[in-house]
Enzyme design. Structure first.
Site, PDB file in Angstrom:
ATOM      1  N   TYR A   1       3.385   7.096  10.146  1.00  0.00           N
ATOM      2  CA  TYR A   1       2.568   5.928   9.785  1.00  0.00           C
ATOM      3  C   TYR A   1       3.433   4.832   9.162  1.00  0.00           C
ATOM      4  O   TYR A   1       3.298   3.659   9.514  1.00  0.00           O
ATOM      5  CB  TYR A   1       1.464   6.345   8.801  1.00  0.00           C
ATOM      6  CG  TYR A   1       0.428   5.265   8.551  1.00  0.00           C
ATOM      7  CD1 TYR A   1       0.565   4.364   7.492  1.00  0.00           C
ATOM      8  CD2 TYR A   1      -0.693   5.137   9.368  1.00  0.00           C
ATOM      9  CE1 TYR A   1      -0.369   3.372   7.255  1.00  0.00           C
ATOM     10  CE2 TYR A   1      -1.642   4.139   9.135  1.00  0.00           C
ATOM     11  CZ  TYR A   1      -1.467   3.265   8.076  1.00  0.00           C
ATOM     12  OH  TYR A   1      -2.409   2.264   7.859  1.00  0.00           O
TER      13      TYR A   1
ATOM     14  N   PRO B   1      -4.866   0.609  18.681  1.00  0.00           N
ATOM     15  CA  PRO B   1      -4.560   0.040  17.354  1.00  0.00           C
ATOM     16  C   PRO B   1      -4.662   1.031  16.191  1.00  0.00           C
ATOM     17  O   PRO B   1      -4.290   0.706  15.077  1.00  0.00           O
ATOM     18  CB  PRO B   1      -5.601  -1.070  17.201  1.00  0.00           C
ATOM     19  CG  PRO B   1      -6.702  -0.692  18.107  1.00  0.00           C
ATOM     20  CD  PRO B   1      -6.085   0.049  19.252  1.00  0.00           C
TER      21      PRO B   1
ATOM     22  N   TYR C   1      -9.695   5.490   6.977  1.00  0.00           N
ATOM     23  CA  TYR C   1      -9.847   5.846   8.398  1.00  0.00           C
ATOM     24  C   TYR C   1     -10.935   6.927   8.466  1.00  0.00           C
ATOM     25  O   TYR C   1     -10.852   7.938   7.753  1.00  0.00           O
ATOM     26  CB  TYR C   1      -8.545   6.412   8.959  1.00  0.00           C
ATOM     27  CG  TYR C   1      -7.430   5.382   9.109  1.00  0.00           C
ATOM     28  CD1 TYR C   1      -6.616   5.039   8.034  1.00  0.00           C
ATOM     29  CD2 TYR C   1      -7.207   4.748  10.328  1.00  0.00           C
ATOM     30  CE1 TYR C   1      -5.597   4.100   8.168  1.00  0.00           C
ATOM     31  CE2 TYR C   1      -6.188   3.808  10.477  1.00  0.00           C
ATOM     32  CZ  TYR C   1      -5.393   3.487   9.389  1.00  0.00           C
ATOM     33  OH  TYR C   1      -4.398   2.547   9.520  1.00  0.00           O
TER      34      TYR C   1
ATOM     35  N   LYS D   1       0.561   0.080  15.233  1.00  0.00           N
ATOM     36  CA  LYS D   1       1.961   0.036  15.680  1.00  0.00           C
ATOM     37  C   LYS D   1       2.291  -1.180  16.538  1.00  0.00           C
ATOM     38  O   LYS D   1       3.479  -1.448  16.782  1.00  0.00           O
ATOM     39  CB  LYS D   1       2.281   1.307  16.483  1.00  0.00           C
ATOM     40  CG  LYS D   1       2.310   2.566  15.640  1.00  0.00           C
ATOM     41  CD  LYS D   1       3.359   2.486  14.541  1.00  0.00           C
ATOM     42  CE  LYS D   1       3.262   3.657  13.571  1.00  0.00           C
ATOM     43  NZ  LYS D   1       4.103   3.425  12.379  1.00  0.00           N
TER      44      LYS D   1
ATOM     45  N   HIS E   1       0.847  -1.193   0.000  1.00  0.00           N
ATOM     46  CA  HIS E   1       0.000   0.000   0.000  1.00  0.00           C
ATOM     47  C   HIS E   1       0.880   1.239   0.000  1.00  0.00           C
ATOM     48  O   HIS E   1       1.810   1.346   0.780  1.00  0.00           O
ATOM     49  CB  HIS E   1      -0.919   0.005   1.241  1.00  0.00           C
ATOM     50  CG  HIS E   1      -2.100  -0.901   1.099  1.00  0.00           C
ATOM     51  ND1 HIS E   1      -3.296  -0.684   1.740  1.00  0.00           N
ATOM     52  CD2 HIS E   1      -2.276  -2.032   0.382  1.00  0.00           C
ATOM     53  CE1 HIS E   1      -4.159  -1.619   1.416  1.00  0.00           C
ATOM     54  NE2 HIS E   1      -3.555  -2.474   0.595  1.00  0.00           N
TER      55      HIS E   1
HETATM   56  C1  PHB Z   1      -6.301  -4.185  10.723  1.00  0.00           C
HETATM   57  O1  PHB Z   1      -6.307  -4.537   9.521  1.00  0.00           O
HETATM   58  O2  PHB Z   1      -6.642  -4.950  11.652  1.00  0.00           O
HETATM   59  C2  PHB Z   1      -5.839  -2.779  11.050  1.00  0.00           C
HETATM   60  C3  PHB Z   1      -5.265  -2.014  10.046  1.00  0.00           C
HETATM   61  C4  PHB Z   1      -4.836  -0.720  10.335  1.00  0.00           C
HETATM   62  C5  PHB Z   1      -4.997  -0.218  11.616  1.00  0.00           C
HETATM   63  C6  PHB Z   1      -5.569  -0.996  12.633  1.00  0.00           C
HETATM   64  C7  PHB Z   1      -6.002  -2.288  12.346  1.00  0.00           C
HETATM   65  O3  PHB Z   1      -4.591   1.065  11.875  1.00  0.00           O
END
Ligand code: PHB
Ligand code: APR
Length: 395
Positions: A385, A293, A201, A297, A72
């Site tokens: 990130y 989450p 997000y 990280k 990505h």
């Molecule tokens: C996930 O795919 O579980 C996931 C991806 C990105 C995040 C948190 C969880 O920031």
């Protein structure tokens, strides 16, 4: 029994440490209280930083992820019903992230350990660590009704937030920092194609949402929910309906729903232990720290703890130098606190806090608006990130 390093915990941290030590000729035994199937049943984030990919390559377990992982180069921020892309690759001079589930990382590590014929003792009971503040530490455990003891040179506490190792350190020798968030994440895994080719997000007045993925045919979605919510009260239909309400029209149109194959609610916390070394005992991964989450990280921090720890233990066991182990805690904590700060900031920016009021929502939207229009603001988001370089801030 005797070995050089006893590793408590066969999650990603313990397995990765075992693999790196094996590659350097250092003997280690892993003790795990659950079964392999149970360990693999845990569903966790799967966004890997380049630093993590490098450590997995060093461990010799990146073959499958190179084939199956999804590269990505950006993600979307959705607020006020509009999506804006954060172009990670252009903002960080070419860096990307890999989407590859933690379950798959764990499976690859388990397979490599088994192929090498290394010792992992699953379903151990009552693991106890002894004399870790002396030169002759040991670890005991119960298995099949018998008590066993392993003498060793070092103990690695890779046993997660609820493990025995951190709990065995006298309270006068350890300082814990904690922040608990007033909401949880309701997560759903479904065998449906992702709503978008990259992650989304969402900052919505109804609460945070995240559209993630495991492959081109398996999706992972999250909704911020009150801590009082019970997963049993959330039907699949109710989940998809609420997710739609938090998405923009285009995503709503592209969303493919289906039966959940996993559904759970997880609390969010920030947690750090200082220090991370106690004589011959070293904490790594979730045993030492927890991040919300939002910034994905958790696994990445575990990987860099283990990279620092394996280098230090190899130096101690092979070159008989203690320089690395003496510096381990300081080196890890500098990186951990940077990741804790980013994870807290991103969580605070994207979630609806019970006491924030309309002013709080306006301030979040103003910060998001600044971020997407400011190259400096977007670059700050992007470089944290994708993960800061392993030696960031080191002299
Ligand atoms: C996930 O795919 O579980 C996931 C991806 C990105 C995040 C948190 C969880 O920031
Ligand atoms: N004895 C033996 N094993 C134990 C004990 C004990 N007393 N207590 C815990 N364990 C095991 C758990 O069963 C688990 O398999 O230690 C392992 C710890 O694994 P994780 O909790 O996954 O922690 P870690 O390996 O550091 O991985 C961190 O996992 O929770 C996510 O977000 C986190 O992605 C990050 C990653």
């Amino acid at each position: 029994m005797r070995t050089q390093v006893v590793i408590v915990g066969a999650g990603p941290s313990g397995l990765l440490l075992g693999q790196l030590l094996f590659k350097a000729g250092v003997d280690a035994i892993i003790l795990e209280r659950q079964s392999p199937e149970y360990v693999l049943s845990r569903i966790r984030a799967g966004v890997l930083e380049q630093v993590t990919l490098d450590v997995l390559a060093q461990a010799g377990v990146d073959q499958r992820l190179k084939k199956e992982g999804l590269v990505h180069t950006g993600f979307d921020l959705l607020f006020k019903s509009e999506r804006h892309r954060i172009d990670l690759e252009s903002l960080t001079g070419g860096q990307k992230v890999m989407v590859y589930g933690q379950t798959e990382v764990t499976r690859d590590l388990m397979d490599a350990r088994q192929a090498a014929g290394l010792t992992t003792i699953y379903e151990t009971n009552d693991v106890a660590i002894h004399d870790f503040d002396s030169d002759h530490p040991s670890v005991s455990y119960e298995k099949d009704g018998q008590r066993h003891t392993i003498t060793c040179d070092f103990i690695a506490g890779c046993d997660g937030f609820h493990g025995v190792c951190r709990a065995s350190v006298p309270s006068k020798s350890i300082q814990e920092f904690e922040k608990v968030y007033p909401f949880g994440w309701l997560g759903v895994l479904s065998d449906t194609p992702p709503v978008h080719e990259e992650l989304i997000y969402v900052n919505s007045t109804r609460g945070f949402a995240l559209c993630s993925q495991r492959s081109t045919t398996r999706s992972r979605y999250y909704l911020q929910v009150p801590l009082t919510d019970k997963v049993e009260a959330w039907s699949d239909d109710a989940f998809w309906q609420e997710l739609r309400l938090r998405l923009d029209p285009e995503a709503r149109e592209h969303l493919v729903t289906g039966p959940s194959i996993e559904k759970s609610i997880a609390p969010l916390r920030s947690f750090v232990t200082e220090p991370m070394r106690f004589g011959t005992l070293f904490l790594a991964g979730d045993a030492a720290h927890i991040v919300p989450p939002t910034g994905a990280k958790g696994l990445n921090l575990a990987a860099t703890d283990v990279k620092y720890l394996s280098d230090a233990l190899i130096e101690a066991c092979v070159e008989k130098s203690h320089a690395g182990i003496d510096h381990y805690s300081t080196r890890c904590l500098a990186r951990i606190w940077r990741a804790e700060r980013f994870s807290w900031w991103f969580t605070s920016l994207m979630h609806h806090f019970p006491d924030q009021g309309e002013m709080g929502q306006k301030l979040q939207e103003a910060e998001l608006n600044y971020l997407i229009h400011s190259e400096a603001g977007s670059r700050t988001m992007a470089e944290n990130y994708v993960g800061l370089p392993l030696h960031f801030g080191e002299k």
